[in-house]
Design a protein around this motif. Sequence first.
Motif, PDB file in Angstrom:
ATOM      1  N   PHE A   1       0.854  -1.183   0.000  1.00 50.97           N
ATOM      2  CA  PHE A   1       0.000   0.000   0.000  1.00 50.97           C
ATOM      3  C   PHE A   1       0.898   1.243   0.000  1.00 50.97           C
ATOM      4  O   PHE A   1       1.708   1.430   0.915  1.00 50.97           O
ATOM      5  N   ARG A   2       0.720   2.088  -1.009  1.00 50.39           N
ATOM      6  CA  ARG A   2       1.510   3.317  -1.131  1.00 50.39           C
ATOM      7  C   ARG A   2       0.619   4.539  -0.943  1.00 50.39           C
ATOM      8  O   ARG A   2      -0.496   4.584  -1.452  1.00 50.39           O
ATOM      9  N   HIS A   3       1.151   5.514  -0.197  1.00 51.41           N
ATOM     10  CA  HIS A   3       0.421   6.753   0.104  1.00 51.41           C
ATOM     11  C   HIS A   3       1.399   7.915  -0.012  1.00 51.41           C
ATOM     12  O   HIS A   3       2.580   7.784   0.331  1.00 51.41           O
ATOM     13  N   ALA A   4       0.919   9.050  -0.492  1.00 51.36           N
ATOM     14  CA  ALA A   4       1.808  10.189  -0.722  1.00 51.36           C
ATOM     15  C   ALA A   4       2.447  10.701   0.565  1.00 51.36           C
ATOM     16  O   ALA A   4       3.544  11.281   0.527  1.00 51.36           O
ATOM     17  N   ASN A   5       1.804  10.501   1.726  1.00 49.06           N
ATOM     18  CA  ASN A   5       2.343  11.001   2.987  1.00 49.06           C
ATOM     19  C   ASN A   5       3.179   9.979   3.742  1.00 49.06           C
ATOM     20  O   ASN A   5       3.622  10.259   4.855  1.00 49.06           O
ATOM     21  N   LEU A   6       3.395   8.810   3.159  1.00 44.76           N
ATOM     22  CA  LEU A   6       4.201   7.781   3.807  1.00 44.76           C
ATOM     23  C   LEU A   6       5.588   7.726   3.176  1.00 44.76           C
ATOM     24  O   LEU A   6       5.711   7.655   1.952  1.00 44.76           O
ATOM     25  N   LEU A   7       6.621   7.732   4.002  1.00 44.49           N
ATOM     26  CA  LEU A   7       7.984   7.635   3.490  1.00 44.49           C
ATOM     27  C   LEU A   7       8.265   6.234   2.950  1.00 44.49           C
ATOM     28  O   LEU A   7       8.997   6.075   1.971  1.00 44.49           O
ATOM     29  N   ALA A   8       7.680   5.226   3.569  1.00 44.04           N
ATOM     30  CA  ALA A   8       7.853   3.837   3.119  1.00 44.04           C
ATOM     31  C   ALA A   8       6.474   3.206   2.976  1.00 44.04           C
ATOM     32  O   ALA A   8       5.569   3.481   3.766  1.00 44.04           O
ATOM     33  N   PRO A   9       6.285   2.355   1.973  1.00 45.21           N
ATOM     34  CA  PRO A   9       4.974   1.727   1.791  1.00 45.21           C
ATOM     35  C   PRO A   9       4.672   0.721   2.893  1.00 45.21           C
ATOM     36  O   PRO A   9       5.556   0.242   3.602  1.00 45.21           O
ATOM     37  N   ILE A  10       3.399   0.393   3.034  1.00 46.00           N
ATOM     38  CA  ILE A  10       2.941  -0.617   3.988  1.00 46.00           C
ATOM     39  C   ILE A  10       2.854  -1.952   3.247  1.00 46.00           C
ATOM     40  O   ILE A  10       2.187  -2.058   2.215  1.00 46.00           O
ATOM     41  N   VAL A  11       3.536  -2.966   3.755  1.00 45.48           N
ATOM     42  CA  VAL A  11       3.560  -4.288   3.129  1.00 45.48           C
ATOM     43  C   VAL A  11       2.846  -5.269   4.043  1.00 45.48           C
ATOM     44  O   VAL A  11       3.192  -5.404   5.230  1.00 45.48           O
ATOM     45  N   VAL A  12       1.845  -5.958   3.510  1.00 40.26           N
ATOM     46  CA  VAL A  12       1.046  -6.913   4.277  1.00 40.26           C
ATOM     47  C   VAL A  12       1.196  -8.287   3.634  1.00 40.26           C
ATOM     48  O   VAL A  12       0.943  -8.450   2.433  1.00 40.26           O
ATOM     49  N   THR A  13       1.615  -9.272   4.404  1.00 37.97           N
ATOM     50  CA  THR A  13       1.722 -10.648   3.921  1.00 37.97           C
ATOM     51  C   THR A  13       0.377 -11.350   4.092  1.00 37.97           C
ATOM     52  O   THR A  13      -0.214 -11.310   5.176  1.00 37.97           O
ATOM     53  N   ILE A  14      -0.098 -11.987   3.030  1.00 39.30           N
ATOM     54  CA  ILE A  14      -1.408 -12.625   3.027  1.00 39.30           C
ATOM     55  C   ILE A  14      -1.242 -14.109   3.350  1.00 39.30           C
ATOM     56  O   ILE A  14      -0.538 -14.827   2.628  1.00 39.30           O
ATOM     57  N   PRO A  15      -1.888 -14.610   4.409  1.00 37.38           N
ATOM     58  CA  PRO A  15      -1.783 -16.049   4.722  1.00 37.38           C
ATOM     59  C   PRO A  15      -2.520 -16.882   3.672  1.00 37.38           C
ATOM     60  O   PRO A  15      -3.439 -16.397   2.996  1.00 37.38           O
ATOM     61  N   PRO A  16      -2.142 -18.148   3.503  1.00 37.66           N
ATOM     62  CA  PRO A  16      -2.772 -18.993   2.472  1.00 37.66           C
ATOM     63  C   PRO A  16      -4.283 -19.100   2.609  1.00 37.66           C
ATOM     64  O   PRO A  16      -4.991 -19.236   1.609  1.00 37.66           O
ATOM     65  N   ALA A  17      -4.809 -19.046   3.841  1.00 39.86           N
ATOM     66  CA  ALA A  17      -6.251 -19.189   4.024  1.00 39.86           C
ATOM     67  C   ALA A  17      -7.030 -18.006   3.459  1.00 39.86           C
ATOM     68  O   ALA A  17      -8.241 -18.129   3.225  1.00 39.86           O
ATOM     69  N   ASP A  18      -6.382 -16.877   3.243  1.00 37.76           N
ATOM     70  CA  ASP A  18      -7.066 -15.666   2.790  1.00 37.76           C
ATOM     71  C   ASP A  18      -6.803 -15.346   1.319  1.00 37.76           C
ATOM     72  O   ASP A  18      -7.011 -14.198   0.891  1.00 37.76           O
ATOM     73  N   ARG A  19      -6.369 -16.324   0.548  1.00 33.35           N
ATOM     74  CA  ARG A  19      -6.085 -16.032  -0.852  1.00 33.35           C
ATOM     75  C   ARG A  19      -6.373 -17.241  -1.729  1.00 33.35           C
ATOM     76  O   ARG A  19      -6.258 -18.386  -1.306  1.00 33.35           O
ATOM     77  N   THR A  20      -6.789 -16.923  -2.954  1.00 29.16           N
ATOM     78  CA  THR A  20      -6.971 -17.924  -3.999  1.00 29.16           C
ATOM     79  C   THR A  20      -6.327 -17.374  -5.264  1.00 29.16           C
ATOM     80  O   THR A  20      -5.679 -16.311  -5.246  1.00 29.16           O
ATOM     81  N   ALA A  21      -6.522 -18.054  -6.382  1.00 31.94           N
ATOM     82  CA  ALA A  21      -5.952 -17.593  -7.648  1.00 31.94           C
ATOM     83  C   ALA A  21      -6.679 -16.390  -8.204  1.00 31.94           C
ATOM     84  O   ALA A  21      -6.167 -15.719  -9.101  1.00 31.94           O
ATOM     85  N   THR A  22      -7.874 -16.077  -7.648  1.00 34.26           N
ATOM     86  CA  THR A  22      -8.666 -14.970  -8.199  1.00 34.26           C
ATOM     87  C   THR A  22      -8.966 -13.872  -7.197  1.00 34.26           C
ATOM     88  O   THR A  22      -9.476 -12.823  -7.588  1.00 34.26           O
TER      89      THR A  22
END
Length: 324
Positions: A156-177
């Motif tokens: 997640f990138r925002h103009a007021n953030l010096l560094a982006p926010i990176v979120v790791t998605i666990p396998p239970a919360d993701r599919t191919a779509t």
Amino acid sequence: MLGAVVRDLHAKPVLTPDMIANAIASQPFLTNSNLADSIEQVKIVAHPMDLEELSKLWSVLYQTPYTLTLGYQASVILIESTDPASPALPVLRRGELDRGVETLLGAFPLLDSIHIGEIADPVARLRLPSYPNARMGAILTVRGRNLGGDTVTLTFRHANLLAPIVVTIPPADRTATQVITAIPTGPAADVAWPAGLYQVELALTTASGVRTSNRINFSLAPQITGIAPASPIAGAGTDVTLTVSCSPQVLPGQLVSALFAGRDIPAEPHPLPVGSVDFVVRLAPVAGPELLRLRVEGVDCLPFIIAGTPPLPELDNSQKVQIT
């Protein structure tokens, strides 16, 4: 004659291979032409010309007694050279330090849309339309194609953030779509996630390497957590100061205003990150109870809560202000 030519070009605007072959066969000087074998077809379209273009054209053809003119444009065709090509030099190294080429197999991830909701039940949440903006605690369902991998992260990138926010998605919360994540809540999240416009990018890691997706946008809206003084407020016809507490924090330099009683009221200066902002309603009118909406960086708060069984949105009375 000109009318007959225009009629024929309008009726047959494309030179087909058969037409070209017949023309070649009828004219001996075209015997060596291979235009009929061209991959691209010759298309002829009318090209209107203004007075300047006509004058330039006739300045070249000044000795030709033609005065009635129409312009046509013929599409380009591929012309291959008959000259032999020069041989290339031998390859000494394949890239830097002779490491060769790098190949990534498989399709790249592609993000299509983001559905924003708050209901924990995914079936009920996705049945409702997406919120126009997210707020703290919202659940984001990022949809796309080729989203599967050994590890998947959302940036997640925002103009007021010096560094982006990176979120790791666990396998239970993701599919191919689709990929599901939630915007956190609490004091730490109020500092880390400023309101405004975000760009979201997905990155996945497989045996072939790391692939990144395109970026799509979503807006994080401020959420009103309190308004002081409590309504009803006695002060119609005078300057009334309203203190609006919100989540996340408002950063210095962010454009903040309150929409109330048909007015767009700018916030008082705030040189530091703050969790509440003051608004002065000049010569306050008799109003309300009326919703007060908070706007940060052009993103309006969502003036409703989720309540009832089944859970549905309804207006939040705590965001209403009455001035008497």
